[in-house]
Design an enzyme around this catalytic site. Structure first.
Site, PDB file in Angstrom:
ATOM      1  N   SER A 149       0.848  -1.195   0.000  1.00  0.00           N
ATOM      2  CA  SER A 149       0.000   0.000   0.000  1.00  0.00           C
ATOM      3  C   SER A 149       0.881   1.241   0.000  1.00  0.00           C
ATOM      4  O   SER A 149       1.975   1.230   0.583  1.00  0.00           O
ATOM      5  CB  SER A 149      -0.857   0.001   1.269  1.00  0.00           C
ATOM      6  OG  SER A 149      -1.439   1.271   1.471  1.00  0.00           O
ATOM      7  N   ALA A 163      -0.105   0.783  12.792  1.00  0.00           N
ATOM      8  CA  ALA A 163       0.146  -0.661  12.631  1.00  0.00           C
ATOM      9  C   ALA A 163       0.102  -1.030  11.149  1.00  0.00           C
ATOM     10  O   ALA A 163       0.965  -1.751  10.642  1.00  0.00           O
ATOM     11  CB  ALA A 163      -0.890  -1.466  13.417  1.00  0.00           C
ATOM     12  N   TYR A 164      -0.903  -0.521  10.458  1.00  0.00           N
ATOM     13  CA  TYR A 164      -1.029  -0.833   9.035  1.00  0.00           C
ATOM     14  C   TYR A 164       0.163  -0.277   8.261  1.00  0.00           C
ATOM     15  O   TYR A 164       0.771  -0.969   7.439  1.00  0.00           O
ATOM     16  CB  TYR A 164      -2.334  -0.250   8.503  1.00  0.00           C
ATOM     17  CG  TYR A 164      -2.654  -0.658   7.080  1.00  0.00           C
ATOM     18  CD1 TYR A 164      -3.100  -1.933   6.782  1.00  0.00           C
ATOM     19  CD2 TYR A 164      -2.510   0.256   6.027  1.00  0.00           C
ATOM     20  CE1 TYR A 164      -3.400  -2.312   5.480  1.00  0.00           C
ATOM     21  CE2 TYR A 164      -2.813  -0.108   4.717  1.00  0.00           C
ATOM     22  CZ  TYR A 164      -3.258  -1.394   4.446  1.00  0.00           C
ATOM     23  OH  TYR A 164      -3.552  -1.757   3.150  1.00  0.00           O
ATOM     24  N   LYS A 168       3.007  -2.526   6.158  1.00  0.00           N
ATOM     25  CA  LYS A 168       3.210  -2.470   4.706  1.00  0.00           C
ATOM     26  C   LYS A 168       4.641  -2.030   4.375  1.00  0.00           C
ATOM     27  O   LYS A 168       5.208  -2.478   3.366  1.00  0.00           O
ATOM     28  CB  LYS A 168       2.171  -1.566   4.048  1.00  0.00           C
ATOM     29  CG  LYS A 168       0.729  -2.117   4.132  1.00  0.00           C
ATOM     30  CD  LYS A 168       0.571  -3.480   3.466  1.00  0.00           C
ATOM     31  CE  LYS A 168      -0.883  -3.920   3.389  1.00  0.00           C
ATOM     32  NZ  LYS A 168      -1.061  -5.244   2.784  1.00  0.00           N
TER      33      LYS A 168
HETATM   34  P1  NAP Z   1     -10.725  -6.949   2.274  1.00  0.00           P
HETATM   35  O1  NAP Z   1     -11.926  -6.841   1.420  1.00  0.00           O
HETATM   36  O2  NAP Z   1     -10.837  -6.607   3.726  1.00  0.00           O
HETATM   37  O3  NAP Z   1     -10.157  -8.441   2.114  1.00  0.00           O
HETATM   38  C1  NAP Z   1      -9.117  -8.914   2.905  1.00  0.00           C
HETATM   39  C2  NAP Z   1      -8.998 -10.405   2.709  1.00  0.00           C
HETATM   40  O4  NAP Z   1      -7.930 -10.905   3.544  1.00  0.00           O
HETATM   41  C3  NAP Z   1     -10.267 -11.174   3.129  1.00  0.00           C
HETATM   42  O5  NAP Z   1     -10.527 -12.187   2.197  1.00  0.00           O
HETATM   43  C4  NAP Z   1      -9.885 -11.766   4.468  1.00  0.00           C
HETATM   44  O6  NAP Z   1     -10.566 -12.961   4.803  1.00  0.00           O
HETATM   45  C5  NAP Z   1      -8.402 -12.054   4.208  1.00  0.00           C
HETATM   46  N1  NAP Z   1      -7.666 -12.374   5.440  1.00  0.00           N
HETATM   47  C6  NAP Z   1      -7.568 -11.652   6.561  1.00  0.00           C
HETATM   48  N2  NAP Z   1      -6.859 -12.340   7.487  1.00  0.00           N
HETATM   49  C7  NAP Z   1      -6.495 -13.507   6.908  1.00  0.00           C
HETATM   50  C8  NAP Z   1      -5.767 -14.652   7.345  1.00  0.00           C
HETATM   51  N3  NAP Z   1      -5.261 -14.736   8.585  1.00  0.00           N
HETATM   52  N4  NAP Z   1      -5.579 -15.679   6.477  1.00  0.00           N
HETATM   53  C9  NAP Z   1      -6.094 -15.633   5.229  1.00  0.00           C
HETATM   54  N5  NAP Z   1      -6.818 -14.594   4.774  1.00  0.00           N
HETATM   55  C10 NAP Z   1      -7.010 -13.541   5.599  1.00  0.00           C
HETATM   56  O7  NAP Z   1      -9.534  -6.054   1.751  1.00  0.00           O
HETATM   57  P2  NAP Z   1      -9.040  -5.635   0.294  1.00  0.00           P
HETATM   58  O8  NAP Z   1      -9.280  -4.191   0.169  1.00  0.00           O
HETATM   59  O9  NAP Z   1      -9.509  -6.578  -0.721  1.00  0.00           O
HETATM   60  O10 NAP Z   1      -7.465  -5.811   0.533  1.00  0.00           O
HETATM   61  C11 NAP Z   1      -6.658  -6.775  -0.131  1.00  0.00           C
HETATM   62  C12 NAP Z   1      -5.203  -6.342   0.017  1.00  0.00           C
HETATM   63  O11 NAP Z   1      -5.030  -5.058  -0.603  1.00  0.00           O
HETATM   64  C13 NAP Z   1      -4.752  -6.175   1.466  1.00  0.00           C
HETATM   65  O12 NAP Z   1      -3.437  -6.653   1.617  1.00  0.00           O
HETATM   66  C14 NAP Z   1      -4.792  -4.665   1.660  1.00  0.00           C
HETATM   67  O13 NAP Z   1      -3.908  -4.239   2.675  1.00  0.00           O
HETATM   68  C15 NAP Z   1      -4.385  -4.168   0.290  1.00  0.00           C
HETATM   69  N6  NAP Z   1      -4.785  -2.781  -0.007  1.00  0.00           N
HETATM   70  C16 NAP Z   1      -6.105  -2.437  -0.048  1.00  0.00           C
HETATM   71  C17 NAP Z   1      -6.451  -1.113  -0.340  1.00  0.00           C
HETATM   72  C18 NAP Z   1      -7.879  -0.653  -0.416  1.00  0.00           C
HETATM   73  O14 NAP Z   1      -8.108   0.551  -0.607  1.00  0.00           O
HETATM   74  N7  NAP Z   1      -8.870  -1.534  -0.329  1.00  0.00           N
HETATM   75  C19 NAP Z   1      -5.439  -0.150  -0.563  1.00  0.00           C
HETATM   76  C20 NAP Z   1      -4.106  -0.547  -0.514  1.00  0.00           C
HETATM   77  C21 NAP Z   1      -3.794  -1.871  -0.243  1.00  0.00           C
HETATM   78  P3  NAP Z   1     -11.901 -12.961   5.735  1.00  0.00           P
HETATM   79  O15 NAP Z   1     -13.069 -12.655   4.828  1.00  0.00           O
HETATM   80  O16 NAP Z   1     -11.935 -14.376   6.253  1.00  0.00           O
HETATM   81  O17 NAP Z   1     -11.716 -11.927   6.788  1.00  0.00           O
END
Ligand code: NAP
Length: 240
Positions: A149, A163-164, A168
């Protein structure tokens, strides 16, 4: 029977950017392994993509659990035989949601336990899964993509969400270290910022669709000319 297609593994793929990455990689001809910690969510998510006539299998994986990671890697060796692309996508953002009050997203009030739990998923998870799958990765062209990120960029580090942000920045360090140690193997390792994406994590006000968020991940997985050891957004290198 083992597949003859290229195999892609996406962690935390039952929803959000991970789910969309599975869809786009399967459309590009990969046999995709949609990994999720909860079978009740991961199974139906993979089924949804199969209903789109995509080649997607579900496998259970909790990236914080050594035994789960070991079973996942063993299972994959039997069922698929190799991993051409690994997307370390599973991630959490707990700052401000850990019950420590309205200032919880400030480093002045941050709980050490929140940092510990965040690092366990966002950093140790990626380390564990990468180590476990490396023996299945072909030495000439496999890819590892760490979903990082812009909030982890040291060059643009702001206050809040400590923490986040720390997790990252550490994940980016992991990218550099793996890239360096694997540089003679042909395995390319990169970090990606998907931008601010409308998911459970990004929230409803985010600018980007999951489709857009997955684009550069898929580009890093498929484009022949990508380097190793970089950090990318919108298919361009960005500062660490
Ligand atoms: P999200 O919708 O919250 O999805 C996160 C996923 O991670 C969910 O499927 C969750 O599973 C899974 N997860 C959490 N803990 C886990 C564990 N211990 N083992 C296996 N899976 C686990 O978030 P997203 O926005 O799609 O984010 C995906 C990635 O993109 C993350 O690394 C995030 O930091 C990064 N990112 C996102 C954004 C944004 O704006 N959305 C921006 C920058 C970076 P559960 O459903 O079981 O909880």
């Amino acid at each position: 029977m083992k597949t003859t297609k290229r195999v892609a593994v996406v962690t935390g793929a039952n929803r959000g950017i991970g789910f969309e990455t599975c869809r786009q990689l399967a459309r590009r001809g990969f046999n995709v392994v949609l990994a999720a910690r909860d079978e009740a969510k991961g199974g139906p998510a993979a089924q949804r993509l199969r209903e789109e006539r995509l080649d997607v299998d579900f496998a259970p994986l909790d990236v914080t659990d050594d035994e789960s990671v070991r079973r996942f890697a063993q299972g994959l060796e039997k069922t698929h035989g190799r991993v051409d692309v690994l997307v370390n996508n599973a991630g959490i953002m707990l700052d401000g949601k850990d019950g420590s009050g309205p200032d919880a997203a400030s480093v002045l009030k941050a709980k050490v336990e929140t940092l510990r739990r965040t690092m366990e998923v966002n950093v140790c998870g990626a380390l564990r899964v990468t180590q476990a799958l490396l023996t299945l990765m072909p030495r000439d062209g496999a890819r590892i993509i760490n979903v990082s990120s812009g909030m982890g960029q040291l060059s643009e580090m702001n206050g809040g969400w400590p923490a986040y942000r720390i997790s990252k920045a550490a994940l980016n360090a992991l990218t550099r270290i793996f890239a360096e140690e694997l540089k003679d193997t042909g395995i390319r390792v990169n970090s990606v910022c998907p931008g601010w994406v409308k998911t459970d994590m990004g929230g409803p006000n985010a600018e980007r669709t999951p489709e857009k968020g997955a684009e550069t991940i898929v580009w890093l997985a498929t484009e022949s000319s990508v380097p190793t050891g970089g950090f990318f957004r919108d298919q361009k290198p960005i500062e660490w």
